[in-house]
Scaffold this active site. Structure first.
Site, PDB file in Angstrom:
ATOM      1  N   LYS A 162      16.198  50.620  44.283  1.00 49.36           N
ATOM      2  CA  LYS A 162      16.929  50.751  45.548  1.00 49.36           C
ATOM      3  C   LYS A 162      15.950  50.937  46.709  1.00 49.36           C
ATOM      4  O   LYS A 162      16.131  50.351  47.775  1.00 49.36           O
ATOM      5  CB  LYS A 162      17.923  51.909  45.473  1.00 49.36           C
TER       6      LYS A 162
ATOM      7  N   LYS B 121      21.323  38.404  37.385  1.00 50.93           N
ATOM      8  CA  LYS B 121      22.353  39.403  37.026  1.00 50.93           C
ATOM      9  C   LYS B 121      23.437  39.420  38.106  1.00 50.93           C
ATOM     10  O   LYS B 121      23.130  39.473  39.296  1.00 50.93           O
ATOM     11  CB  LYS B 121      21.697  40.789  36.941  1.00 50.93           C
TER      12      LYS B 121
ATOM     13  N   LYS C  42      26.913  43.005  43.146  1.00 53.68           N
ATOM     14  CA  LYS C  42      27.439  42.860  44.510  1.00 53.68           C
ATOM     15  C   LYS C  42      26.303  42.825  45.532  1.00 53.68           C
ATOM     16  O   LYS C  42      26.432  42.214  46.576  1.00 53.68           O
ATOM     17  CB  LYS C  42      28.466  43.943  44.843  1.00 53.68           C
TER      18      LYS C  42
HETATM   19  P1  ADP Z   1      26.542  46.179  41.042  1.00 52.31           P
HETATM   20  O1  ADP Z   1      25.293  45.739  40.337  1.00 52.31           O
HETATM   21  O2  ADP Z   1      27.405  45.033  41.404  1.00 52.31           O
HETATM   22  O3  ADP Z   1      26.238  47.070  42.214  1.00 52.31           O
HETATM   23  P2  ADP Z   1      27.318  48.600  39.754  1.00 52.31           P
HETATM   24  O4  ADP Z   1      25.901  49.044  39.800  1.00 52.31           O
HETATM   25  O5  ADP Z   1      28.299  49.276  40.662  1.00 52.31           O
HETATM   26  O6  ADP Z   1      27.364  47.035  40.002  1.00 52.31           O
HETATM   27  O7  ADP Z   1      27.804  48.669  38.258  1.00 52.31           O
HETATM   28  C1  ADP Z   1      28.983  49.263  37.782  1.00 52.31           C
HETATM   29  C2  ADP Z   1      29.001  49.129  36.270  1.00 52.31           C
HETATM   30  O8  ADP Z   1      29.088  47.749  35.899  1.00 52.31           O
HETATM   31  C3  ADP Z   1      27.745  49.669  35.576  1.00 52.31           C
HETATM   32  O9  ADP Z   1      28.079  50.277  34.345  1.00 52.31           O
HETATM   33  C4  ADP Z   1      26.917  48.435  35.354  1.00 52.31           C
HETATM   34  O10 ADP Z   1      26.035  48.565  34.272  1.00 52.31           O
HETATM   35  C5  ADP Z   1      27.984  47.374  35.089  1.00 52.31           C
HETATM   36  N1  ADP Z   1      27.506  46.066  35.531  1.00 52.31           N
HETATM   37  C6  ADP Z   1      27.253  45.692  36.804  1.00 52.31           C
HETATM   38  N2  ADP Z   1      26.830  44.427  36.874  1.00 52.31           N
HETATM   39  C7  ADP Z   1      26.804  43.976  35.602  1.00 52.31           C
HETATM   40  C8  ADP Z   1      26.443  42.726  34.991  1.00 52.31           C
HETATM   41  N3  ADP Z   1      26.034  41.693  35.714  1.00 52.31           N
HETATM   42  N4  ADP Z   1      26.524  42.620  33.666  1.00 52.31           N
HETATM   43  C9  ADP Z   1      26.953  43.653  32.926  1.00 52.31           C
HETATM   44  N5  ADP Z   1      27.305  44.848  33.406  1.00 52.31           N
HETATM   45  C10 ADP Z   1      27.231  45.031  34.734  1.00 52.31           C
END
Ligand code: ADP
Ligand code: TRP
Length: 321
Positions: A110, A190, A193
């Protein structure tokens, strides 16, 4: 066996969140004593707008309920409704070395992305440890990126247990489903968002279509055979299709005549079909906000019972009578 997981109410959910985290959490209801919560305090590290946070918490609750979280089968609440977690966060902070937090990938990533580091962001894993340890969690289903946070939780729990010569904290284990450990985004990286490569779980038909049509492929022509092996469309189809359907799709790739646009439409149909039943439930909850708030309050009252008893024992242990 207690299974605990949380998800940050920090924006629109995408199918990476669904297959990587939410689906596993919902399935856990049938496997053990599930504690599932909306990590509203954690969301404050990124969402600093009052209306937006309120909206996100409500929507996250609606989303969870729509995909099958059942408040009778599990304990489902919003983190900030059970304040003991902040008290435990402080107790744990005094057993967490700076070095442990400085090594956290999520924090380093981050900061590398330009997010200004403050204490909330830095100590995020300690609050997560408090979530996990307060409720004596055995198993924590998470995406791969959160595994290190569960490791940090174990380190903190060990330090605390060793210091007070106790086994008050259960050492949790993370659980990652290797099959869908990382859902790829529309660009092959990956899905996240923060990369703008997502496909929404509950977007409008038009929006989801735009996202699917934006999937990056190579530039093979209609009359050329195509390779499914490294194709982003195919990788996403794997989430929605059974073996037989995938075989059929492989054949379509190998046979000249169809373009990537056709495969994208097949994927789009699959996505719409998959989430349609949830969409209906979602509309019900959006129209009945009072019901949603009551469900969260009921969950908080169940979680509070566990949290207040744990904190009573902990205060006694550290000398806060
Ligand atoms: P983002 O990466 O979109 O900000 P978050 O960090 O809010 O998503 O993730 C929320 C949950 O979803 C976490 O448990 C994270 O490991 C899972 N997650 C997010 N993106 C993925 C992905 N591309 N594949 C699998 N799991 C994911
Ligand atoms: N950090 C997790 C995420 O971003 C959310 C979370 C907060 C969590 N506390 C937790 C997950 C405790 C599991 C257990 O996805």
């Amino acid at each position: 066996m207690r299974i605990l997981s949380g998800i940050q109410p920090s924006g629109t959910l995408h199918i990476g969140n669904y297959f990587g985290a939410i689906q596993k959490i919902v399935e856990s209801q049938e496997k053990g004593d599930l504690f599932a919560f909306l990590a509203s305090y954690h969301a404050l590290t990124t969402v600093k707008d009052k209306e937006l946070l309120e909206k996100n918490i409500f929507e996250a609750a609606v989303n969870f309920l729509s995909v099958g979280i059942d408040p009778e089968k599990c304990t489902f609440w919003a983190q900030h409704h059970v304040k003991e977690v902040l008290e435990l966060y402080w107790l744990l902070s005094n057993h967490t070395s700076m070095g442990l937090l400085e090594r956290a990938h999520s924090y380093k990533d981050k900061v590398a992305k330009g997010i200004i580091a403050n204490h909330g962001l830095f100590s995020y894993p300690v609050l997560m440890a408090a979530d996990i340890l307060l409720y004596d969690s055995n198993i924590v289903p998470v995406g791969k990126d959160q595994m290190q946070h569960v490791e940090i939780t174990r380190d903190i729990a060990n330090s605390f247990n060793n210091h007070y010569k106790t086994d008050i904290f259960v050492l949790p284990e993370s659980k990652v489903d290797e099959n869908v450990a990382t859902v790829p985004g529309t660009d092959g990286a990956k899905m996240s968002k923060s990369y703008g490569n997502t496909i929404d779980m509950f977007g409008t038909k038009k929006r989801i279509k735009k996202q699917v049509m934006g999937i990056v492929t190579d530039s093979k022509e209609l009359n050329e055979p195509k390779e499914w092996e490294n194709c982003n469309i195919y990788k996403l189809c794997e989430l929605f299709m059974n073996e037989e359907e995938l075989k059929e799709l492989q054949e379509r790739y190998a046979t000249p005549g169809e373009g990537y646009g056709h495969f994208k439409l097949t994927l789009l149909d699959k996505i719409n079909e998959y989430f349609a039943p949830y969409q209906e439930k979602r509309e019900h909850f959006i129209a009945n906000p009072k019901e949603v708030h009551e469900i969260l309050a009921y969950g908080a009252s169940k979680a509070s019972k566990v949290a207040s008893e744990k904190m009573r024992v902990l205060r006694d242990l550290v000398g806060l009578i």
